[in-house]
Design an enzyme around this catalytic site. Structure first.
Site, PDB file in Angstrom:
ATOM      1  N   ASP A 194      -7.883  -5.371   0.007  1.00 11.83           N
ATOM      2  CA  ASP A 194      -8.195  -6.198  -1.189  1.00 11.83           C
ATOM      3  C   ASP A 194      -8.046  -7.782  -0.954  1.00 11.83           C
ATOM      4  O   ASP A 194      -8.487  -8.491  -1.825  1.00 11.83           O
ATOM      5  CB  ASP A 194      -7.771  -5.778  -2.379  1.00 11.83           C
ATOM      6  CG  ASP A 194      -8.248  -4.440  -2.687  1.00 11.83           C
ATOM      7  OD1 ASP A 194      -7.647  -3.520  -3.092  1.00 11.83           O
ATOM      8  OD2 ASP A 194      -9.708  -4.355  -2.833  1.00 11.83           O
ATOM      9  N   HIS A 215       0.864  -1.312   0.145  1.00 19.08           N
ATOM     10  CA  HIS A 215       0.026  -0.008   0.173  1.00 19.08           C
ATOM     11  C   HIS A 215       0.825   1.340   0.066  1.00 19.08           C
ATOM     12  O   HIS A 215       1.908   1.211   0.775  1.00 19.08           O
ATOM     13  CB  HIS A 215      -1.046  -0.111   1.305  1.00 19.08           C
ATOM     14  CG  HIS A 215      -2.240   0.841   1.216  1.00 19.08           C
ATOM     15  ND1 HIS A 215      -2.086   2.208   1.399  1.00 19.08           N
ATOM     16  CD2 HIS A 215      -3.368   0.613   0.793  1.00 19.08           C
ATOM     17  CE1 HIS A 215      -3.167   2.719   1.173  1.00 19.08           C
ATOM     18  NE2 HIS A 215      -4.048   1.667   0.765  1.00 19.08           N
TER      19      HIS A 215
HETATM   20  C1  SDX Z   1      -6.269  -0.053  -2.925  1.00 24.16           C
HETATM   21  O1  SDX Z   1      -4.380   4.433  -1.983  1.00 24.16           O
HETATM   22  C2  SDX Z   1      -5.297   4.051  -1.350  1.00 24.16           C
HETATM   23  O2  SDX Z   1      -5.875   4.405  -0.277  1.00 24.16           O
HETATM   24  C3  SDX Z   1      -6.116   2.647  -1.927  1.00 24.16           C
HETATM   25  C4  SDX Z   1      -7.010   1.928  -1.412  1.00 24.16           C
HETATM   26  C5  SDX Z   1      -8.338   2.530  -1.190  1.00 24.16           C
HETATM   27  O3  SDX Z   1      -9.004   1.964  -0.213  1.00 24.16           O
HETATM   28  O4  SDX Z   1      -8.641   3.746  -1.849  1.00 24.16           O
HETATM   29  O5  SDX Z   1      -6.549   1.402  -0.164  1.00 24.16           O
HETATM   30  C6  SDX Z   1      -7.088   0.559  -2.189  1.00 24.16           C
HETATM   31  O6  SDX Z   1      -5.995   0.383  -4.083  1.00 24.16           O
HETATM   32  C7  SDX Z   1      -5.374  -1.002  -2.118  1.00 24.16           C
HETATM   33  C8  SDX Z   1      -4.095  -1.484  -2.944  1.00 24.16           C
HETATM   34  C9  SDX Z   1      -4.465  -2.549  -3.684  1.00 24.16           C
HETATM   35  N1  SDX Z   1      -3.595  -3.004  -4.832  1.00 24.16           N
HETATM   36  C10 SDX Z   1      -2.935  -4.251  -4.818  1.00 24.16           C
HETATM   37  O7  SDX Z   1      -3.099  -4.882  -3.764  1.00 24.16           O
HETATM   38  C11 SDX Z   1      -1.986  -4.265  -5.883  1.00 24.16           C
HETATM   39  C12 SDX Z   1      -0.745  -4.782  -5.397  1.00 24.16           C
HETATM   40  N2  SDX Z   1      -0.066  -3.766  -4.725  1.00 24.16           N
HETATM   41  C13 SDX Z   1       0.977  -3.053  -5.494  1.00 24.16           C
HETATM   42  O8  SDX Z   1       0.776  -2.559  -6.831  1.00 24.16           O
HETATM   43  C14 SDX Z   1       1.597  -1.853  -4.686  1.00 24.16           C
HETATM   44  O9  SDX Z   1       1.680  -2.049  -3.194  1.00 24.16           O
HETATM   45  C15 SDX Z   1       0.392  -0.355  -4.448  1.00 24.16           C
HETATM   46  C16 SDX Z   1       0.102   0.061  -5.926  1.00 24.16           C
HETATM   47  C17 SDX Z   1      -0.655  -0.688  -3.760  1.00 24.16           C
HETATM   48  C18 SDX Z   1       1.271   0.443  -4.047  1.00 24.16           C
HETATM   49  O10 SDX Z   1       2.495   0.645  -4.653  1.00 24.16           O
HETATM   50  P1  SDX Z   1       3.585   1.870  -4.559  1.00 24.16           P
HETATM   51  O11 SDX Z   1       3.469   2.690  -3.113  1.00 24.16           O
HETATM   52  O12 SDX Z   1       3.802   2.692  -5.533  1.00 24.16           O
HETATM   53  O13 SDX Z   1       4.845   1.191  -4.122  1.00 24.16           O
HETATM   54  P2  SDX Z   1       5.749   0.622  -5.033  1.00 24.16           P
HETATM   55  O14 SDX Z   1       4.984  -0.075  -6.351  1.00 24.16           O
HETATM   56  O15 SDX Z   1       6.760   1.533  -5.171  1.00 24.16           O
HETATM   57  O16 SDX Z   1       6.539  -0.751  -4.242  1.00 24.16           O
HETATM   58  C19 SDX Z   1       7.601  -0.363  -3.189  1.00 24.16           C
HETATM   59  C20 SDX Z   1       8.254  -1.852  -3.394  1.00 24.16           C
HETATM   60  C21 SDX Z   1       8.905  -2.134  -4.728  1.00 24.16           C
HETATM   61  O17 SDX Z   1      10.008  -2.879  -4.675  1.00 24.16           O
HETATM   62  P3  SDX Z   1      11.450  -2.315  -5.245  1.00 24.16           P
HETATM   63  O18 SDX Z   1      11.298  -1.830  -6.665  1.00 24.16           O
HETATM   64  O19 SDX Z   1      11.606  -1.345  -3.987  1.00 24.16           O
HETATM   65  O20 SDX Z   1      12.478  -3.490  -4.933  1.00 24.16           O
HETATM   66  O21 SDX Z   1       7.639  -3.049  -2.939  1.00 24.16           O
HETATM   67  C22 SDX Z   1       7.294  -3.711  -4.118  1.00 24.16           C
HETATM   68  C23 SDX Z   1       7.765  -3.028  -5.401  1.00 24.16           C
HETATM   69  O22 SDX Z   1       8.024  -3.950  -6.410  1.00 24.16           O
HETATM   70  N3  SDX Z   1       5.980  -4.388  -4.194  1.00 24.16           N
HETATM   71  C24 SDX Z   1       5.376  -5.392  -4.329  1.00 24.16           C
HETATM   72  C25 SDX Z   1       3.988  -5.253  -4.153  1.00 24.16           C
HETATM   73  N4  SDX Z   1       3.805  -3.879  -3.668  1.00 24.16           N
HETATM   74  C26 SDX Z   1       4.758  -3.348  -3.828  1.00 24.16           C
HETATM   75  N5  SDX Z   1       5.979  -6.466  -4.651  1.00 24.16           N
HETATM   76  C27 SDX Z   1       5.205  -7.672  -4.599  1.00 24.16           C
HETATM   77  N6  SDX Z   1       3.793  -7.721  -4.437  1.00 24.16           N
HETATM   78  C28 SDX Z   1       3.314  -6.398  -4.073  1.00 24.16           C
HETATM   79  N7  SDX Z   1       1.858  -6.485  -3.952  1.00 24.16           N
END
Ligand code: SDX
EC number: 2.3.3.16
Length: 424
Positions: A364, A307
């Protein structure tokens, strides 16, 4: 109102000092007002708005490090277990929980607006039956703007308030009809004798052939709680979309349709559908280890994890997991996908890859397992999220229009071609 702290940040640029005022809210980090950076001929740069407060708001507060979520000051776990979704809607819209009289009055108002203009039902026919339900929702909710535009005055607070009631009331009808359309069943009309969640499940699963269809009260209670857990979440991508669209003075129904479009993405509200597809692909606990290796090599993401704000447990995920256990045991369902999800969580929470990145289950991760137990198909999961979040979107739209605001218009770092002439 934010308080000027008297403190200033000093930016030193080309030998000049720019003093930037710092404001404090009631909770959360102070903010630095950067608008005077412009006078220096610079823009601030923050792709993804990682460190940007886009507005002042009183609706929802999130402490991502502590895993705290407050709606108008009330913790989400208390609202989800001690208040109804409509009471939470009233709270988000007005700022206070309703008295008994206000609750009855609000429920009656919503009840009187659950029907939609009969011509709205014809918009569905333009879609293929196998259209994704979120595509249909974008279309039919946007179409409402055609029925409530002439004579609508965004400056008129009564017009704004009835818009909020209409949207909270009609969104379950359109969501249920979206489902009915995709399965080729006739639309079922709302009933005035049912509660909000009951009415939605009735419109989803009753048929004209089954006049005595009764909604299981266990499922209605779980549905109502799921709505509450999804009601609002500060300036997330879809809410920011609604605010940006609303800042131009656009029709509010069109703004909500824009929010639905933004929510659809798998990085946002589309994640609940993606979690179930991920669990289907993994199949069994034996396949968890190789799947986790693919996550670490970034071939796939662990959907439902991570998140932008929470770097601790999403408090909604905790309540969702408890509700999952309650509903499945009450229904006598032993869903292997729950066991699979719990194994994924157990492994992730003990794995340095996830610990270093502070990746925890979000709202989720477990929601789909309950929705499946209620009988809702995977493709409808994000529609449920949109239904529940409509009150959050319109609360932010109302808040923005209740005071002075400027059209949102970000700038950019331009790295394209410098000026050149056409040479023929
Ligand atoms: C919702 O914003 C809100 O409030 C949203 C929400 C709401 O109520 O409105 O809470 C609802 O959208 C919840 C989130 C649902 N999405 C997912 O579950 C999809 C999976 N999650 C990711 O796509 C990600 O965690 C995000 C999009 C939710 C957040 O992404 P960020 O903040 O841009 O973080 P990032 O992508 O920069 O990740 C940081 C690191 C990265 O690794 P490095 O580059 O540092 O090596 O964490 C890793 C990412 O690759 N990472 C994950 C991951 N999420 C982040 N690795 C594996 N699986 C994941 N799910």
């Amino acid at each position: 109102m934010s308080e000027a702290t008297g403190k200033k940040a000093v930016l030193e640029l080309d030998g000049k000092k720019i003093e930037l005022p710092i404001y404090s809210g009631t909770l959360g980090p102070d903010v630095i007002d950067v608008k005077d950076v412009l006078a220096s001929g610079h823009f601030t740069f923050d792709p993804g708005f990682m460190a940007t407060a886009s507005c002042e708001s009183k609706i929802t507060f999130i402490d991502g490090d502590k895993g705290i979520l407050l709606h108008r000051g009330y913790p989400i776990d208390q609202l989800a277990t001690q208040a109804s979704y409509l009471e939470t809607c009233y709270l988000l819209l007005s700022g206070e929980l309703p008295t008994a009289e206000q609750k009855t009055d609000f429920e009656n108002k919503v009840r009187n607006h659950t029907m939609v203009h009969d011509q709205v039902s014809r918009f569905f026919n333009g879609f293929r039956r196998d259209a994704h339900p979120m595509a249909v929702m974008c279309g039919v909710v946007g179409a409402l703007s055609a029925f409530y535009h002439n004579g609508f005055d965004v400056e008129n607070v009564d017009h704004r308030e009835i818009t909020a009631v209409r949207l909270v009331a009609k969104i379950p009808t359109l969501a249920a009809w979206t489902y009915k359309y995709t399965i080729g069943q006739p639309f079922v009309y709302p009933r005035n004798d049912l509660s909000y969640a009951e009415n939605f499940l009735y419109m989803m699963f009753a048929t004209p052939a089954d006049r005595d269809y009764k909604v299981n009260p266990i499922l209605a209670k779980a549905m109502d709680r799921i709505f509450t857990l999804h009601a609002d979440h500060e300036q997330n991508a879809s809410t920011s979309t609604v605010r940006l669209a609303g800042s131009t003075g656009a029709n509010p129904y069109a703004c909500i349709a824009a929010g639905i479009a933004a929510l659809w993405g798998p990085a946002h509200g589309g994640a609940n559908e993606a979690v179930l597809k991920m669990l289907d692909e993994i199949g069994s606990v034996e396949n968890v280890a190789p799947f986790m290796e693919k996550v670490k090599t970034k071939e796939v993401k662990l959907m439902g994890f991570g998140h932008r704000v929470y770097k601790n447990f999403d408090p909604r995920a905790k309540v969702m997991k408890e509700t999952c256990d309650e509903v499945l045991s009450a229904l006598g369902i032993n869903d292997p996908q729950l066991e699979l999800a719990m194994e994924l969580e157990r492994i992730a929470l003990s794995d340095p890859y996830f610990i270093e990145r502070k990746l925890y289950p979000n709202v989720d991760f477990y929601s789909g397992i309950i929705l499946k137990a209620i009988g809702i198909p995977t493709e409808m999961f994000t529609v449920i999220f949109a239904l529940a979040r409509t009150v959050g979107w319109i609360s932010h739209w109302l808040e923005m229009h209740s005071g002075p605001y400027k059209i949102g218009r970000p700038r950019q770092l331009y790295t394209g071609s410098t000026q050149r002439d056409i040479k023929r």
